[in-house]
Design a protein around this motif. Structure first.
Motif, mmCIF file in Angstrom:
data_model
loop_
_atom_site.group_PDB
_atom_site.id
_atom_site.type_symbol
_atom_site.label_atom_id
_atom_site.label_comp_id
_atom_site.label_asym_id
_atom_site.label_seq_id
_atom_site.Cartn_x
_atom_site.Cartn_y
_atom_site.Cartn_z
ATOM 1 N N GLY A 140 0.862 -1.348 -0.112
ATOM 2 C CA GLY A 140 0.138 0.080 -0.149
ATOM 3 C C GLY A 140 1.003 1.309 -0.569
ATOM 4 O O GLY A 140 0.832 2.226 -0.772
ATOM 5 N N LEU A 141 1.535 1.158 0.753
ATOM 6 C CA LEU A 141 2.538 2.553 0.487
ATOM 7 C C LEU A 141 3.640 2.614 -0.513
ATOM 8 O O LEU A 141 3.132 3.764 -0.932
ATOM 9 C CB LEU A 141 4.141 2.061 1.771
ATOM 10 C CG LEU A 141 3.543 2.320 3.360
ATOM 11 C CD1 LEU A 141 4.731 2.155 4.204
ATOM 12 C CD2 LEU A 141 2.960 3.859 3.365
ATOM 13 N N LEU A 142 3.371 1.637 -0.629
ATOM 14 C CA LEU A 142 3.909 1.452 -2.557
ATOM 15 C C LEU A 142 3.156 1.889 -3.754
ATOM 16 O O LEU A 142 3.621 3.097 -4.573
ATOM 17 C CB LEU A 142 4.750 0.238 -2.881
ATOM 18 C CG LEU A 142 5.725 0.050 -4.223
ATOM 19 C CD1 LEU A 142 7.468 0.986 -4.010
ATOM 20 C CD2 LEU A 142 6.177 -0.994 -4.421
ATOM 21 N N VAL A 143 2.554 1.339 -3.210
ATOM 22 C CA VAL A 143 1.336 1.644 -4.259
ATOM 23 C C VAL A 143 1.080 3.564 -4.143
ATOM 24 O O VAL A 143 1.029 3.990 -5.091
ATOM 25 C CB VAL A 143 -0.123 1.145 -4.064
ATOM 26 C CG1 VAL A 143 -1.041 1.854 -4.747
ATOM 27 C CG2 VAL A 143 0.276 -0.377 -4.385
ATOM 28 N N LYS A 144 0.901 3.809 -3.011
ATOM 29 C CA LYS A 144 0.816 5.512 -3.393
ATOM 30 C C LYS A 144 1.461 6.323 -3.212
ATOM 31 O O LYS A 144 1.583 7.098 -4.359
ATOM 32 C CB LYS A 144 0.357 5.595 -0.993
ATOM 33 C CG LYS A 144 0.593 6.855 -0.885
ATOM 34 C CD LYS A 144 0.315 7.313 0.661
ATOM 35 C CE LYS A 144 1.064 8.500 0.914
ATOM 36 N NZ LYS A 144 1.182 8.374 3.076
#
Length: 157
Positions: A140-144
């Motif tokens: 999720g942090l990577l996608v964000k």
């Protein structure tokens, strides 16, 4: 009076609904606490936690009501997200992704927790879902980050 986002997030981690109460959303907070207690009780989750912490993974698996426990990650992470986004301060764009993907991955971890082994170790419903939460938060942090970079490149065009 609303508190800062990190304080609210940590209270929401302690118990879904606490963050909403600190944000002044008393009814919503009580609703989340009630949902957490209902799902926790129906899934037999406190017993699963005790057994898992004591290394009794097979007993934890047998005590788990998987039909109810699969609701837990979504209630837990949605309550955290809701409290976080409503706390004082700016909510950065795409901040929901780590919460959403943690809920998705955690649910998948619960689904496979009675049979999936990693390096020959059966982690069970508590530990495997927590491992999957971490993976979900990381993705999720990577996608964000990717979406923020992509939107800033588009804005510069």
């Amino acid at each position: 009076m609303k508190k800062n986002k990190i304080e609210i997030l940590f209270w929401s981690i302690a118990l879904p609904g606490f963050g909403q109460i600190l944000n002044g959303q008393i009814i919503k907070g009580i609703l989340f606490i009630g949902l957490e207690i209902l799902v926790n009780f129906q899934a037999n989750f406190n017993q699963v936690i005790l057994l898992s912490f004591n290394g009794k993974i097979l007993e934890a698996i047998h005590q788990t009501d998987y039909g109810w426990l699969m609701f837990y990650p979504c209630v837990y992470f949605f309550a955290m997200w809701d409290a976080y986004k409503n706390a004082e301060g700016i909510t950065p764009p795409y901040s929901f992704f780590p919460f959403v993907l943690a809920a998705y991955f955690g649910t998948v971890g619960i689904i496979y927790s009675s049979s999936l082994t990693i390096f020959g170790v059966l982690f069970g419903p508590l530990w495997l879902s927590m491992l999957f939460f971490i993976i979900g938060i990381g993705i999720g942090l990577l996608v964000k980050r990717i979406l923020i970079i992509k939107s800033s490149v588009i804005d510069q065009s």
